[in-house]
Design an enzyme around this catalytic site. Structure first.
Site, PDB file in Angstrom:
ATOM      1  N   LYS A 112      42.920  34.869  42.284  1.00 26.66           N
ATOM      2  CA  LYS A 112      43.782  35.931  42.143  1.00 26.66           C
ATOM      3  C   LYS A 112      44.883  35.827  43.141  1.00 26.66           C
ATOM      4  CE  LYS A 112      41.055  39.180  39.605  1.00 26.66           C
ATOM      5  NZ  LYS A 112      39.502  38.298  39.598  1.00 26.66           N
TER       6      LYS A 112
HETATM    7  C1  LIG Z   1      38.722  38.114  38.533  1.00 31.00           C
HETATM    8  C2  LIG Z   1      38.013  36.994  38.407  1.00 31.00           C
HETATM    9  C3  LIG Z   1      37.663  36.063  37.286  1.00 31.00           C
HETATM   10  C4  LIG Z   1      37.876  36.745  35.853  1.00 31.00           C
HETATM   11  O1  LIG Z   1      39.275  36.598  35.651  1.00 31.00           O
HETATM   12  P1  LIG Z   1      39.905  37.451  34.289  1.00 31.00           P
HETATM   13  O2  LIG Z   1      41.458  36.957  34.294  1.00 31.00           O
HETATM   14  O3  LIG Z   1      39.650  38.934  34.628  1.00 31.00           O
HETATM   15  O4  LIG Z   1      39.420  36.797  33.098  1.00 31.00           O
HETATM   16  C5  LIG Z   1      36.548  35.191  37.575  1.00 31.00           C
HETATM   17  N1  LIG Z   1      36.109  34.875  38.566  1.00 31.00           N
HETATM   18  C6  LIG Z   1      36.638  35.383  39.581  1.00 31.00           C
HETATM   19  C7  LIG Z   1      36.118  34.935  41.003  1.00 31.00           C
HETATM   20  C8  LIG Z   1      37.739  36.528  39.790  1.00 31.00           C
HETATM   21  O5  LIG Z   1      38.023  37.048  40.919  1.00 31.00           O
END
Ligand SMILES: *Cc1c(COP(=O)(O)O)cnc(C)c1O
Length: 465
Positions: A112
């Site tokens: 993120k």
């Molecule tokens: C947020 C997240 C996901 C999922 O991603 P999306 O964009 O919500 O599908 C997968 N793995 C980790 C470690 C995350 O923080």
């Protein structure tokens, strides 16, 4: 570039307004009015470019009208200069066809950061030109909160209020949020579940009195600018593995359908993507939707991969819109039906359109642990539980043997140390850049899960619009 809402009745907006707005006024999500398409020669020209230069080439048409190339480059240099690896998102080879793309070298150890580091800078840039103050309110089950707080801490004209369920995030995750002591950062531990926290955020957005006093916005992946920043790494990886001549498949550990939707955008832009594998845990609404057209929400089962413990995937709406002739009125109808019954069927056009590019799989805890153990013993790689779910799906996917498969490694294993230790016997260590996390001072409020407690707390501390 202009943007339209998936529900057809909100005003068309430019990139700057879309970035600050988050959700569209009609309850829909913003998407570009058309997809910019790269020719084979333009994709070939990305070879050998740095991550920042790739980012500028991929994102320039999306930000057109709001930022020129030099401004975009300056922001990308600042955002990706904070990553701990010179390649920003390095690729690692696991066997003759399986690859990992490590997206966790940012400040808070999950993918993120790739999008939120840029979003924080975009907010600051756009707010500097306006006479407004922004109030970001979010709920987090862990990773979004820390990435958003790191990206916004100390920035002018923006306050962030982040709600997490008290005692239900890991200690690393909590400390990554609560040890950020900048005056514009407000952490709130809610005496309740993640769903309670999420419902409180939604209620505050929906409250006319509250949202007329404060310009509130969201930083979850309904924000288009986040998805845009994620499109870049699909190009960066594919070009390194032979695109445009050779197609590449991706396996994506999926929750809210943001990360994998960015892969869909890359394919629409002309990148030869052979398959997008949507990997879910037992919270498998997306696997059911893609394999049988049944999009119906159940109750969330907690797993070792908490960032994928989701029953309703907000960004799926963007895909359904694009696959069904971009008819906002029809989609608004379909989504209203879903919102009242928590269930809907995909149309034939949606189901067949999705099947051309997407595959999906549901990975149980045992297969996740096995993928983790395999990566450790066969390639010396320690994976976090989310990444292991992606790899488990990649290893049993039906993809032609000459197509490389890249699993998106979405979190650093040390962020989920207990689960990793259970499957591999190895306790991953936190990288040096967050090493003193356990010695830092924490600050957060504890509030009951009530509307009045939360909005009252925010109103006392936020700056009116
Ligand atoms: C947020 C997240 C996901 C999922 O991603 P999306 O964009 O919500 O599908 C997968 N793995 C980790 C470690 C995350 O923080």
């Amino acid at each position: 570039m202009q943007y339209v809402s998936t529900r057809g009745s909100a005003p068309r907006l430019g990139f700057e307004d879309v970035t600050l707005a988050g959700l569209a006024a009609d309850g829909g999500l913003y998407v570009p009015e058309q997809w910019p398409v790269f020719s084979t020669a333009e994709i070939a020209a990305l070879r050998g470019l740095s991550y920042v230069d790739t980012a500028v080439a991929v994102m320039k048409s999306f930000v057109a009208g709001a930022l020129d190339d030099a401004e975009l480059k300056e922001l990308c240099e600042a955002a990706y200069g904070r990553f701990a690896h010179a390649a920003v998102v390095p690729l690692k080879q696991l066997d003759h066809r399986q690859w990992l793309m490590e997206l966790f070298h940012g400040p808070t150890l999950a993918f993120k950061d790739v999008a939120l580091q840029l979003l924080g800078l975009l907010f600051e840039r756009f707010l500097a030109k306006r006479d407004t103050h922004l109030t970001v309110i979010g709920a987090t089950s862990g990773d979004t909160g820390s990435a958003a707080i790191d990206a916004l801490a100390g920035r002018a004209k923006v306050d962030i209020f982040m709600l997490h369920p008290k005692g239900r995030v890991s200690e690393v995750q909590r400390r990554q949020m609560t040890t950020v002591l900048a005056p514009n950062v407000h952490n709130i531990a809610i005496e309740g579940s993640f769903d309670d926290a999420q419902a409180l955020v939604k209620a505050s957005f929906g409250d006319a009195a509250f949202s007329s006093r404060f310009k509130v916005t969201a930083v979850n992946s309904i924000n288009w600018a986040r998805l845009m920043a994620q499109v870049v790494y699909y190009f960066y990886a594919a070009v390194r593995l032979g695109a445009p001549e050779r197609p590449v498949a991706f396996s994506v550990p999926t929750g809210n359908f943001g990360d994998v939707f960015a892969g869909y955008v890359a394919a629409r832009m002309g990148l030869p993507v052979a398959r997008l594998i949507v990997a879910t845990n037992v919270n498998d609404i997306l696997h059911r939707a893609l394999s049988s057209g049944d999009y119906s929400a159940g109750t969330v089962t907690p797993t070792a991969a908490p960032s994928m413990d989701i029953q309703v995937s907000s960004n799926f709406e963007r895909l359904l819109f694009d696959l069904a002739g971009r008819d906002g009125v029809a989609l608004a109808d379909q989504m209203r039906g879903f919102e009242s019954t928590r269930a809907m069927r995909l149309t034939n056009a949606q189901q067949q359109g999705a099947a051309q590019l997407f595959a999906s799989d549901r990975i149980e805890a045992g297969d996740m642990a096995q993928a983790m153990a395999w990566a450790c013993s066969h390639a010396g790689e320690i994976l976090d539980p989310h990444t292991a779910i992606g790899l488990a799906a990649a290893r049993r996917a039906d993809v032609p043997a000459d197509v490389p498969i890249v699993t998106l490694a979405t979190a650093h294993p040390a962020k989920f140390g207990d689960a990793v230790e259970r499957s591999t016997g190895i306790r991953p260590t936190l990288p040096p850049r967050v090493g003193d996390l356990f010695d830092r001072e924490e600050r957060y409020a504890v509030l009951p899960a009530t509307f009045d407690a939360v909005t009252g707390y925010i109103a006392e501390r936020a700056t009116p619009r």
